[in-house]
Scaffold this motif. Sequence first.
Motif, PDB file in Angstrom:
ATOM      1  N   GLU A  29     104.978 -33.766  64.684  1.00 28.26           N
ATOM      2  CA  GLU A  29     105.393 -34.414  65.938  1.00 28.26           C
ATOM      3  C   GLU A  29     106.672 -33.782  66.475  1.00 28.26           C
ATOM      4  N   HIS A  30     107.626 -33.574  65.592  1.00 35.53           N
ATOM      5  CA  HIS A  30     108.924 -33.018  65.972  1.00 35.53           C
ATOM      6  C   HIS A  30     108.749 -31.629  66.583  1.00 35.53           C
ATOM      7  N   LEU A  31     107.952 -30.793  65.932  1.00 32.79           N
ATOM      8  CA  LEU A  31     107.730 -29.436  66.429  1.00 32.79           C
ATOM      9  C   LEU A  31     106.964 -29.448  67.749  1.00 32.79           C
ATOM     10  N   THR A  32     106.015 -30.384  67.887  1.00 30.08           N
ATOM     11  CA  THR A  32     105.258 -30.486  69.140  1.00 30.08           C
ATOM     12  C   THR A  32     106.157 -30.877  70.297  1.00 30.08           C
ATOM     13  N   ILE A  33     106.971 -31.913  70.084  1.00 30.90           N
ATOM     14  CA  ILE A  33     107.894 -32.364  71.129  1.00 30.90           C
ATOM     15  C   ILE A  33     108.865 -31.245  71.508  1.00 30.90           C
ATOM     16  N   SER A  34     109.433 -30.601  70.500  1.00 28.71           N
ATOM     17  CA  SER A  34     110.406 -29.533  70.755  1.00 28.71           C
ATOM     18  C   SER A  34     109.757 -28.359  71.475  1.00 28.71           C
ATOM     19  N   GLY A  35     108.555 -27.974  71.039  1.00 27.24           N
ATOM     20  CA  GLY A  35     107.869 -26.854  71.675  1.00 27.24           C
ATOM     21  C   GLY A  35     107.548 -27.120  73.130  1.00 27.24           C
ATOM     22  N   LEU A  36     107.072 -28.315  73.429  1.00 23.74           N
ATOM     23  CA  LEU A  36     106.764 -28.669  74.820  1.00 23.74           C
ATOM     24  C   LEU A  36     108.022 -28.694  75.675  1.00 23.74           C
ATOM     25  N   ALA A  96     113.569 -35.109  78.884  1.00 18.64           N
ATOM     26  CA  ALA A  96     114.998 -35.158  78.575  1.00 18.64           C
ATOM     27  C   ALA A  96     115.433 -33.928  77.791  1.00 18.64           C
ATOM     28  N   LEU A  97     114.650 -33.527  76.818  1.00 17.25           N
ATOM     29  CA  LEU A  97     114.997 -32.345  76.029  1.00 17.25           C
ATOM     30  C   LEU A  97     114.867 -31.067  76.849  1.00 17.25           C
ATOM     31  N   ALA A  98     113.922 -31.049  77.793  1.00 17.84           N
ATOM     32  CA  ALA A  98     113.781 -29.885  78.667  1.00 17.84           C
ATOM     33  C   ALA A  98     115.019 -29.712  79.545  1.00 17.84           C
ATOM     34  N   VAL A  99     115.549 -30.822  80.051  1.00 13.21           N
ATOM     35  CA  VAL A  99     116.791 -30.760  80.829  1.00 13.21           C
ATOM     36  C   VAL A  99     117.911 -30.168  79.981  1.00 13.21           C
ATOM     37  N   PHE A 100     117.931 -30.510  78.711  1.00 14.00           N
ATOM     38  CA  PHE A 100     118.937 -29.998  77.787  1.00 14.00           C
ATOM     39  C   PHE A 100     118.715 -28.512  77.501  1.00 14.00           C
ATOM     40  N   ALA A 162     116.134 -33.347  69.030  1.00 11.82           N
ATOM     41  CA  ALA A 162     114.884 -34.104  69.149  1.00 11.82           C
ATOM     42  C   ALA A 162     114.828 -35.303  68.209  1.00 11.82           C
ATOM     43  N   ALA A 163     115.718 -35.349  67.209  1.00 10.87           N
ATOM     44  CA  ALA A 163     115.747 -36.509  66.313  1.00 10.87           C
ATOM     45  C   ALA A 163     116.080 -37.791  67.073  1.00 10.87           C
ATOM     46  N   LEU A 164     116.745 -37.659  68.245  1.00 11.02           N
ATOM     47  CA  LEU A 164     117.084 -38.835  69.044  1.00 11.02           C
ATOM     48  C   LEU A 164     115.862 -39.483  69.683  1.00 11.02           C
TER      49      LEU A 164
END
Length: 239
Positions: A29-36, A96-100, A162-164
């Motif tokens: 899940e973490h890698l999927t969210i981060s990759g996207l 949110a992570l994409a903005v970052f 992404a842990a947040l």
Amino acid sequence: MNYFEQGFVWLNDPLNWTNPDGLLPRLIEHLTISGLAVLLGCLVGWPIGIWLGHRGRGGGAVITVSNLTLAIPTLALLTILPLTPLGFGKPPVVVALAVFAVPPLLANAYTGLRQIDPETREAAKGMGLSGGQLLRRVELPLSVPYLAAGLRTAAVQVVATAALAAFVNGGGLGEIISAGFGIGMSAGGGGQIVAGGIVVAALALLVEGVLAIVQRLVTPKPLRTRRRRRTAPEAVPAG
């Protein structure tokens, strides 16, 4: 046992890896969210940075946008975005992570094109290359190391942040840490918290190492040599 010992014991339990809420599903899940998130950041940051760098304008705007974006707390975005039509779950986390991720991607793309020697551009134009051909055949190949550096920085930042996602039920390794707090420090949750933190840190370091190798591989040898000469310390003459 202290919390660190409990954390290593927790990591050595196979059930903590394979159960439905264990490390392996959360890691995926973490890698999927981060990759996207990084992919979305690339789709936004790279085209704008490349276009502005090619035109030779907008340097001040790039710096301003990057600074303003970095000033926005990711946790604040994660709190606000679920109240929009995006709702709770993974979509607001990815946005949110994409903005970052956008600032390093945008800034490095712009810098990569602007660092090209103007004489190189003039020589290419003298050979009859159009603006589009100049961008595709000269500017983009020479700026690849900078694009890779921006990708490396953005990916490491996103993986670590992404842990947040656990705060808005977005999944990822943050859920391991959040569950540890729910269990309580005295009931063994401290070890789970430490274990989750170790895995997040190790994953960020792994991504950093892999992308550092990729950055080196995509950097042409002449550019590597030039960088070494620029960073090598000058010899001190004997007195």
